[in-house]
Design a protein around this motif. Structure first.
Motif, mmCIF file in Angstrom:
data_model
loop_
_atom_site.group_PDB
_atom_site.id
_atom_site.type_symbol
_atom_site.label_atom_id
_atom_site.label_comp_id
_atom_site.label_asym_id
_atom_site.label_seq_id
_atom_site.Cartn_x
_atom_site.Cartn_y
_atom_site.Cartn_z
ATOM 1 N N ALA A 45 -16.499 4.496 -6.856
ATOM 2 C CA ALA A 45 -15.806 3.387 -7.516
ATOM 3 C C ALA A 45 -15.878 2.104 -6.706
ATOM 4 C CB ALA A 45 -14.345 3.768 -7.754
ATOM 5 N N LEU A 46 -15.853 2.224 -5.385
ATOM 6 C CA LEU A 46 -15.824 1.050 -4.521
ATOM 7 C C LEU A 46 -17.189 0.661 -3.989
ATOM 8 C CD1 LEU A 46 -13.140 -0.473 -3.905
ATOM 9 C CD2 LEU A 46 -12.768 1.887 -4.639
ATOM 10 N N GLY A 47 -18.240 1.383 -4.366
ATOM 11 C CA GLY A 47 -19.579 1.036 -3.912
ATOM 12 C C GLY A 47 -19.845 1.366 -2.460
ATOM 13 N N ALA A 48 -19.169 2.396 -1.933
ATOM 14 C CA ALA A 48 -19.398 2.822 -0.548
ATOM 15 C C ALA A 48 -20.550 3.810 -0.527
ATOM 16 C CB ALA A 48 -18.135 3.442 0.032
ATOM 17 N N GLU A 49 -21.758 3.293 -0.376
ATOM 18 C CA GLU A 49 -22.968 4.105 -0.445
ATOM 19 C C GLU A 49 -23.813 3.912 0.804
ATOM 20 O OE1 GLU A 49 -24.795 2.650 -4.001
ATOM 21 O OE2 GLU A 49 -23.670 4.025 -5.292
ATOM 22 N N VAL A 50 -24.640 4.912 1.079
ATOM 23 C CA VAL A 50 -25.593 4.818 2.186
ATOM 24 C C VAL A 50 -26.951 5.285 1.688
ATOM 25 C CG1 VAL A 50 -23.841 5.201 3.968
ATOM 26 C CG2 VAL A 50 -25.085 7.164 2.998
ATOM 27 N N LEU A 51 -27.960 4.945 2.441
ATOM 28 C CA LEU A 51 -29.295 5.474 2.171
ATOM 29 C C LEU A 51 -29.391 6.869 2.754
ATOM 30 C CD1 LEU A 51 -31.564 2.383 2.903
ATOM 31 C CD2 LEU A 51 -30.983 3.345 0.670
ATOM 32 N N PHE A 54 -15.944 10.533 6.343
ATOM 33 C CA PHE A 54 -17.075 10.072 5.530
ATOM 34 C C PHE A 54 -18.303 10.874 5.944
ATOM 35 C CE2 PHE A 54 -14.064 6.653 6.090
ATOM 36 C CZ PHE A 54 -13.890 6.158 4.806
ATOM 37 N N ASP A 55 -18.903 11.541 4.948
ATOM 38 C CA ASP A 55 -20.060 12.381 5.218
ATOM 39 C C ASP A 55 -21.111 12.165 4.141
ATOM 40 O OD1 ASP A 55 -19.400 14.421 7.558
ATOM 41 O OD2 ASP A 55 -17.566 14.169 6.386
ATOM 42 N N GLY A 104 0.799 -1.221 0.000
ATOM 43 C CA GLY A 104 0.000 0.000 0.000
ATOM 44 C C GLY A 104 0.830 1.270 0.000
ATOM 45 N N MET A 105 0.565 2.132 -0.983
ATOM 46 C CA MET A 105 1.141 3.478 -1.022
ATOM 47 C C MET A 105 0.310 4.432 -0.184
ATOM 48 S SD MET A 105 1.735 3.734 -5.122
ATOM 49 C CE MET A 105 2.545 5.325 -5.013
ATOM 50 N N THR A 106 -0.975 4.153 -0.134
ATOM 51 C CA THR A 106 -1.957 4.936 0.594
ATOM 52 C C THR A 106 -3.193 4.045 0.711
ATOM 53 O OG1 THR A 106 -3.152 7.049 0.644
ATOM 54 C CG2 THR A 106 -2.781 6.053 -1.524
ATOM 55 N N HIS A 107 -4.243 4.493 1.393
ATOM 56 C CA HIS A 107 -5.315 3.563 1.743
ATOM 57 C C HIS A 107 -6.719 4.059 1.410
ATOM 58 C CE1 HIS A 107 -2.296 1.204 3.865
ATOM 59 N NE2 HIS A 107 -3.217 0.320 4.219
ATOM 60 N N GLU A 108 -6.854 4.992 0.467
ATOM 61 C CA GLU A 108 -8.193 5.478 0.141
ATOM 62 C C GLU A 108 -9.118 4.336 -0.278
ATOM 63 O OE1 GLU A 108 -5.779 8.818 0.540
ATOM 64 O OE2 GLU A 108 -5.428 7.079 -0.753
ATOM 65 N N GLU A 109 -8.642 3.493 -1.183
ATOM 66 C CA GLU A 109 -9.470 2.385 -1.677
ATOM 67 C C GLU A 109 -9.838 1.418 -0.566
ATOM 68 O OE1 GLU A 109 -7.261 3.920 -5.267
ATOM 69 O OE2 GLU A 109 -6.784 3.560 -3.157
ATOM 70 N N ILE A 110 -8.893 1.155 0.319
ATOM 71 C CA ILE A 110 -9.117 0.141 1.353
ATOM 72 C C ILE A 110 -10.081 0.660 2.419
ATOM 73 C CG2 ILE A 110 -7.965 -1.500 2.861
ATOM 74 C CD1 ILE A 110 -7.205 -1.561 -0.189
ATOM 75 N N PHE A 111 -9.934 1.918 2.812
ATOM 76 C CA PHE A 111 -10.884 2.485 3.766
ATOM 77 C C PHE A 111 -12.277 2.610 3.150
ATOM 78 C CE2 PHE A 111 -7.395 3.470 6.564
ATOM 79 C CZ PHE A 111 -7.984 3.549 7.825
ATOM 80 N N ALA A 112 -12.344 2.948 1.865
ATOM 81 C CA ALA A 112 -13.647 3.014 1.203
ATOM 82 C C ALA A 112 -14.305 1.635 1.186
ATOM 83 C CB ALA A 112 -13.491 3.536 -0.220
ATOM 84 N N SER A 113 -13.509 0.587 1.057
ATOM 85 C CA SER A 113 -14.061 -0.770 1.092
ATOM 86 C C SER A 113 -14.665 -1.079 2.455
ATOM 87 C CB SER A 113 -12.959 -1.785 0.755
ATOM 88 O OG SER A 113 -12.453 -1.588 -0.553
ATOM 89 N N VAL A 114 -13.981 -0.668 3.513
ATOM 90 C CA VAL A 114 -14.516 -0.887 4.862
ATOM 91 C C VAL A 114 -15.798 -0.077 5.060
ATOM 92 C CG1 VAL A 114 -14.052 -0.572 7.327
ATOM 93 C CG2 VAL A 114 -12.235 -1.397 5.813
ATOM 94 N N ALA A 115 -15.822 1.139 4.481
ATOM 95 C CA ALA A 115 -16.969 2.028 4.673
ATOM 96 C C ALA A 115 -18.238 1.524 3.998
ATOM 97 C CB ALA A 115 -16.629 3.426 4.158
ATOM 98 N N ARG A 116 -18.154 0.479 3.203
ATOM 99 C CA ARG A 116 -19.365 -0.080 2.580
ATOM 100 C C ARG A 116 -20.362 -0.584 3.621
ATOM 101 N NH1 ARG A 116 -16.020 -2.474 -2.177
ATOM 102 N NH2 ARG A 116 -15.564 -4.200 -0.778
#
Length: 563
Positions: free
Chosen positions: A417-423, A162-163, A107-119
């Motif tokens: 891109a990672l499908g991190a969505e909420v209602l 995340f907002d 990992g160079m950075t973790h935007e993608e990985i944190f976005a995956s957790v935020a799903r």
């Protein structure tokens, strides 16, 4: 701690390979050792400083309600491919395959990985969220340099917010901005918040925190009104141009041997009336880049304006095939089917000079709007010191600086891109609005040394020093002196002072030199002469001032100094 039992391998001379002050001193003072280019082992003193920096950062993250996590350093390729950065990161990403042939990366950075957790957040009712970690990052720097300032493996505090909407992101961004200001103040690092390019991170905007230092690799432009920007983002106020009516059409004229902007000056063509034509390959597409003749191109601005992942100057053969001429006689008049991006400083200009796309021929009387089919207008030029500030008009000042923190407004690039969505409140699926916030821990350590050192060594601020006090036994062979120093060491330890006793069988001068080199803020010297008087000496590392104090009052005196 005892110096005699602690691994502190100090050196008498500056290592030949070190140039930056922090690099020299980290090696000389026994804080780090190089494993290979861009990879440094942190020794005991460095680990103590690192822990203190981390604790300051952690306390401020906790203060703004961020929650600590620890995500993995080894990443599958899939989330990086979904964001588009698997290819974008290029050779700077360390890549490997496991035994099953799956693509992985360090990992160079973790935007993608944190976005995956935020799903798993699912609903807007669970927002806002602020998460952070201290994690090792890996970047295959082509030219690692300056010790801990540019390495291939380093610790970063990276945080993510995340907002549900941009207003929430603005609030988070302000909270992290305030936290960073407090962090650098507590560490003793002067920090200037400046406008910056977001680079490969993307998003709506970013702010860098820059520490002024000649060892820095960045240039910051500032003015008295408070304007501050990295050179990759800076703008200035240009004087209005007075072009006159120009000619009815571009007029060719011979320019034998003219190859540069300077050569063309001899034809009554000042630099501010010339159109400089550069030819680049942007993601493989040949593109003309136009600037005023006396303005340099900032390639990061070009990348930001076009969204190009790769920028490369075209070869002479590629240029000749596309335009029919060699560099030195290039222009965009009459060019068709080639994208043209022009700097804003050229907008509306008339009576200009440019190449005719015929070797040794130029054009005069060029009207940009009439004669050149510009595809895109953008701010491309690199601003220089002395140009007027865009806000107040005062001359801009240039300062070398070290980037010590960077905060980004990412928007929904990664969440979408990672499908991190909420209602949302209306029951609709909505991508999370993200922010990203980073501080390099070892870089902060190096920056502190660049700011806090002298010709004798490091001068640590008390908040980050590996020890607050060193007790030096001036005559190690004298039993009474050794016992008195031991008692002082024990009393200081019992009082909660972070202290190391230099009990080595070395001359006092050697011990003094190492205490100065390693940067410990206070040195208490216990010697036979002072004990006979009932006193000890206390020396402030920052000033070199020494005073005698009663032995019996030493602990209380030190406590007063540390409060």
């Amino acid at each position: 701690m005892r110096w005699s039992r602690t691994f502190i391998p100090t050196l008498r001379e500056d290592p030949a390979e070190a140039e930056a002050a922090s690099h020299k001193l980290l090696l000389r003072a026994g804080y780090v050792r190089q494993l290979t280019a861009g990879h440094y082992s942190l020794l005991p003193l460095a680990m103590r400083v690192r822990a203190k920096i981390i604790e300051v950062v952690r306390s401020e993250m906790d203060w703004i309600g961020a929650q600590e996590m620890l995500l993995r350093a080894l990443h599958p390729a899939e989330p990086w491919r979904r964001s588009g950065r698997w290819d974008l990161m290029g050779q700077e990403m360390f890549r490997l395959r496991d035994r099953r042939g799956a693509d992985l990366a360090l990992g160079m950075t973790h935007e993608e990985i944190f976005a995956s957790v935020a799903r798993e957040l699912n609903s807007y009712k669970r927002l806002p969220q602020r998460w952070y970690q201290f994690q090792t990052k890996f970047r295959d720097e082509p030219r690692p340099k300056a010790g801990l300032m540019r390495t291939r493996e380093f610790t970063m505090k990276d945080a993510y917010s995340f907002d549900i909407d941009p207003a929430g992101l603005d609030s988070a961004f302000d909270a992290f901005h305030g936290a960073y200001t407090r962090i650098f103040d507590r560490l003793g690092l002067p920090a200037l918040a400046v406008e910056a390019s977001s680079g490969t991170m993307g998003g709506a905007g970013s702010t860098e925190f820059m520490c002024p230092s000649e060892a820095g690799e960045d240039t910051v432009l500032t003015s008295p009104c408070g304007y501050a920007a990295n050179i990759e983002k800076a703008t200035s106020r240009l004087a209005p141009s007075e072009d006159g009516p120009g000619l009815p059409a571009p007029e060719p004229f011979d320019t034998p041997g003219v190859r540069t902007i300077e050569d063309l000056l001899a034809y009554d063509a000042p630099g501010d009336r010339q159109i400089k034509t550069l030819v680049h390959l942007l993601d493989g597409t040949l593109t003309l880049v136009l600037l005023r003749g006396d303005h340099p191109l900032n390639e990061q601005k070009l990348a930001d304006a076009t969204g190009a992942n790769t920028l490369q100057a075209a070869t002479a053969d590629e240029i000749h095939e596309a335009l029919g001429a060699l560099p030195g006689s290039l222009g965009a008049v009459g060019v068709q089917d080639i994208p043209i991006i022009a700097d804003e400083a050229l907008r509306g200009r008339r009576a200009m000079f440019t190449g005719a796309n015929r070797d040794d021929v130029h054009l005069r009387g060029v009207d940009i709007e009439r004669d050149i089919p510009v595809t895109t207008w953008a701010d491309l030029r690199e601003v220089r010191a002395g140009e007027p500030c865009p806000r107040c008009g005062e001359p801009l000042e240039a300062t070398r600086a070290i980037e010590i923190g960077h905060i980004f407004k990412l928007g929904d690039r990664y969440s979408r891109a990672l499908g991190a969505e909420v209602l949302d409140p209306d029951g609709r699926q909505t991508p999370l609005i993200m922010g990203s916030y980073g501080i390099g821990i070892e870089r902060a350590m190096a920056a502190l040394i660049e700011v806090h050192h002298d010709d004798r060594g490091i001068v640590w601020p008390v908040a980050v020093a590996p020890f607050q006090v060193t007790v030096v036994v001036a005559q190690s062979g004298d039993e009474e002196t050794a016992q008195a120093a031991e008692k002082l060491y024990e009393d200081l330890t019992a009082a909660g002072v972070e202290v190391i006793i230099d009990d080595r069988p070395e001359r006092a001068g050697v011990k003094f030199r190492d205490a100065e080199l390693t940067g410990i803020p206070y040195r208490l010297t216990v010697g036979t002469r002072g004990l006979a008087e009932g006193t000890i000496e206390i020396t402030r590392r920052a000033t070199g001032e020494t005073e005698k104090i009663p032995f019996a009052e030493a602990v209380k005196h030190v406590q007063t100094l540390l409060t």
